[in-house]
Design a protein around this motif. Structure first.
Motif, short mmCIF file in Angstrom:
data_model
loop_
_atom_site.label_atom_id
_atom_site.label_comp_id
_atom_site.label_asym_id
_atom_site.label_seq_id
_atom_site.Cartn_x
_atom_site.Cartn_y
_atom_site.Cartn_z
N UNK A 43 0.84 -1.20 0.00
CA UNK A 43 0.00 0.00 0.00
C UNK A 43 0.87 1.25 0.00
N UNK A 44 0.29 2.32 -0.55
CA UNK A 44 0.94 3.63 -0.56
C UNK A 44 0.19 4.51 0.43
N UNK A 45 0.86 5.10 1.40
CA UNK A 45 0.16 5.95 2.37
C UNK A 45 -0.43 7.20 1.70
N UNK A 46 -1.56 7.64 2.24
CA UNK A 46 -2.19 8.90 1.85
C UNK A 46 -2.26 9.76 3.11
N UNK A 47 -1.68 10.95 3.05
CA UNK A 47 -1.68 11.78 4.25
C UNK A 47 -1.68 13.26 3.87
N UNK A 48 -2.76 13.93 4.24
CA UNK A 48 -2.82 15.39 4.17
C UNK A 48 -3.35 15.88 5.51
N UNK A 95 -4.75 5.00 2.66
CA UNK A 95 -3.77 4.35 1.80
C UNK A 95 -4.41 3.91 0.50
N UNK A 96 -3.56 3.64 -0.48
CA UNK A 96 -3.98 3.13 -1.79
C UNK A 96 -3.36 1.76 -1.96
N UNK A 97 -4.18 0.77 -2.32
CA UNK A 97 -3.67 -0.58 -2.52
C UNK A 97 -3.08 -0.70 -3.92
N UNK A 98 -1.90 -1.33 -4.03
CA UNK A 98 -1.32 -1.58 -5.34
C UNK A 98 -2.03 -2.70 -6.07
N UNK A 99 -2.88 -3.48 -5.39
CA UNK A 99 -3.70 -4.48 -6.05
C UNK A 99 -4.91 -3.78 -6.67
N UNK A 100 -4.86 -3.54 -7.96
CA UNK A 100 -5.91 -2.81 -8.65
C UNK A 100 -5.70 -1.31 -8.61
#
Length: 607
Positions: free
Chosen positions: A79-84, A90-95
């Motif tokens: 996963x890629x973290x999402x932070x503001x 987070x965003x999953x790299x699966x799909x």
């Protein structure tokens, strides 16, 4: 019964009847016993057989296979973290799915330690809710050659998604096409998704970019209240469409969409998504672009979907195609949504449910919002709004109260006409009309200001109920949420006694009301005392009961609405008192109050 009292009875009875019918047919919703959004539970899991279905291109008549996603595969995917400042997740790299998003500024309750509101949740959690992007295959490609829900993307650029920190994902299908997806986010709730495909093969391929919002089952926190729309909200070339969750299973079955679906071809501007009470997710294609808008219900898997499918693109060898769209996922804040509309999202402000009285609810909310910014307190902003509304209606009120004062002066002449007419009602009516015409008095003038309050009351009720700006908005003391009923109670002397009042959802809460409804009843009662009590027993009974019926009837309404009503009654009392004095008639308020108690004591003595 004189005509002045007739008009006053008619106006108050009519307003009472309208509000009573509204209260009976559409009672105010009970306070939330469930949070606005449930965080993922550790002990409760919903069985799922996959994610959303993949759209097909208009040129491709072959139905793409359904795509199943195993929960363990999704859980194990990087996963890629999402932070503001305003969102996290987070965003999953699966799909490459955006399926984990929380709203940092909002909590499910007013407890400072309460969970942050969960906006999006991955497959395998309660109320799974996520966004998917991809390309539907056309000529020259099979479904396995385009990225879908089970595609494992790699990170080409960026370690975390934040404001001014985009991330880029990449995937090579191994047969000559490379797909990239760049995701950006602004300081509020808007994602920008840029999808590209580069064709390094020897033959042209056709693809159609799409976006999908999927929800597994109906939301668990549905309000199911008449005044609020929950479900699909869509704009197509200037036409707004709202579809309730309960109406989606009644869609016609579409063989092409493989589900019950409603399809709209948008030629220039539009968007589609899901709206809750305070939160919303919306797919927004680039302004000025055509697309297919789809609202879909997959009854086999109980998945609700909103889709945008762009026209088929042909990618020649050695060339690439890029398409940009946006995703709104967050709170329905008026100012943020208005800014997005100003930036090109046509009609986006209408994603807030303004209702049938939109011509009143929109300006009322705008004024309330501006007053809150100026004053810094929503309770005082409501009182300020009441002052402004009363000032706007003052010319009409002035004529009304002047007419009522003149009616008082005509009282002896009316009594004389009654004596002369005796039982001849026609002669009595003719005499009254001549008297009104000669003295330039309108007997119906007293009704209009009261009747005008009804649509204003309903519009303010709508604004307080549907807008997030009133959610958990404090006033003072115990009144820390103007969108909820008065939390105080007579049962514990408004908090003075060392025990809790009744639960807001219990029947006792309707009886042991709070301090605001009590002030409402008192303000209505004092307003009545500007005039002597009518001599007719029926009129006396109606006037005697009306303030207290309203007091209990509105006790469970939003406290902000009760604040408005109290302020309105207080200002009306002052206006009417001063105008009547200016016309030479001084209301004997204290004398009328004493007279009502003396009458009551005399009636009890007779019994």
């Amino acid at each position: 019964m004189d005509d002045q009292n007739k008009n006053l009875i008619l106006a108050t009875a009519l307003s009472f009847l309208v509000i009573l019918v509204w209260f009976i047919l559409f009672p105010p919703p009970e306070p939330d016993t469930q949070p606005d959004s449930l965080p993922p539970a550790q002990s409760t899991q919903i069985e799922s057989d996959g994610t959303a279905t993949v759209p097909t291109t208009p040129a491709d008549r072959q139905v793409a296979p359904e795509t199943d996603t195993r929960e363990d595969a999704l859980a194990d995917a990087p996963r890629i973290p999402v932070m503001t400042d305003r969102v996290s997740g987070s965003i999953s790299l699966l799909g490459g799915r955006i399926d984990d998003l929380s709203l940092n500024d909002y909590r499910v309750t007013q407890d400072p330690d309460a969970e942050i509101v969960k906006m999006l949740s991955p497959v395998g959690t309660p109320d799974a809710y996520y966004a998917l992007y991809g390309w539907a295959p056309g000529g020259g490609l099979d479904p396995a050659s385009v990225p879908g829900p089970n595609t494992l993307w790699s990170v080409a650029q960026g370690d975390a998604l934040g404001v001014d920190s985009p991330v880029t994902l990449s995937w090579d299908n191994g047969v000559g096409q490379t797909f990239t997806r760049t995701i950006e986010i602004d300081e509020d709730y808007l994602f920008t998704i840029t999808q590209s495909v580069a064709n390094t093969g020897n033959a042209p391929v056709t693809v159609a970019p799409y976006g999908v919002l999927a929800r597994h089952g109906e939301p668990s926190d549905l309000r199911n209240f008449f005044i609020l729309h929950e479900g699909v909200v869509a704009m197509a070339d200037g036409e707004l469409t709202e579809t309730d969750w309960s109406d989606m299973p009644d869609f016609e079955f579409s063989e092409r969409e493989r589900a019950r679906a409603e399809v709209t071809q948008v030629t220039q501007n539009g968007w589609i998504g899901f709206t809750d009470h305070f939160w919303m997710s919306t797919l927004i294609p680039a302004p000025g672009s055509a697309f297919k808008s789809v609202a879909k219900y997959d009854e086999r898997r109980d998945i609700y979907q909103a889709e945008t499918v762009m026209p088929t693109q042909t990618v020649a060898p050695g060339t690439s195609v890029t398409v940009t769209s946006q995703l709104f996922a967050g709170a329905k804040e008026w100012e943020a949504i208005r800014n997005y509309q100003s930036a090109g999202v046509e009609g986006f402000i209408d994603s807030i449910d303004w209702g049938w009285f939109f011509f009143l609810t929109k300006p009322i909310f705008w004024l309330l919002h501006e007053l809150n910014l100026l004053i810094g307190n929503m309770g005082w902003a409501i009182i300020g709004l009441t002052l402004i509304i009363k000032a706007i209606l003052f010319p009409l009120a002035y004529k009304s109260y002047v007419s009522m004062a003149k009616m008082k002066e005509l009282q002896p002449q009316m009594e004389k006409l009654k004596e002369e007419a005796g039982d001849d009602r026609q002669k009595m009516q003719q005499g009254m009309m001549e008297l009104y015409k000669r003295e330039k008095v309108n007997p119906a003038a007293g009704c209009l200001p009261i009747l005008l309050q009804i649509p204003i009351f309903f519009s303010l009720y709508k604004v307080i109920f549907v807008t997030i700006e009133l959610r958990h908005a404090p006033f003072f003391g115990p009144f820390q949420d103007l969108s909820a009923p008065d939390p105080t109670s007579i049962m514990n002397l408004f908090g003075l006694l060392p025990f809790e009042g009744p639960e807001p959802t219990s029947i006792l809460a309707l009886i042991f009301i709070g301090i605001l409804p009590l002030l409402l009843g008192i303000s209505m009662w004092l307003q009545q005392k500007l005039n002597p009590a009518p001599t007719d027993p029926t009129q006396q009974m109606i006037f005697a009961w009306m303030p207290w019926v309203f007091m209990f009837m509105l006790g469970s309404f939003a406290s902000g609405l009760v604040v408005y009503w109290i302020a309105n009654n207080t200002i009306t009392f002052a206006q009417q008192y001063l105008i009547m004095r200016s016309q030479g008639y001084t209301p004997d308020v204290f004398g009328n109050i004493k007279g009502s108690f003396k009458r009551k004591a005399g009636e009890d003595a007779e019994k």
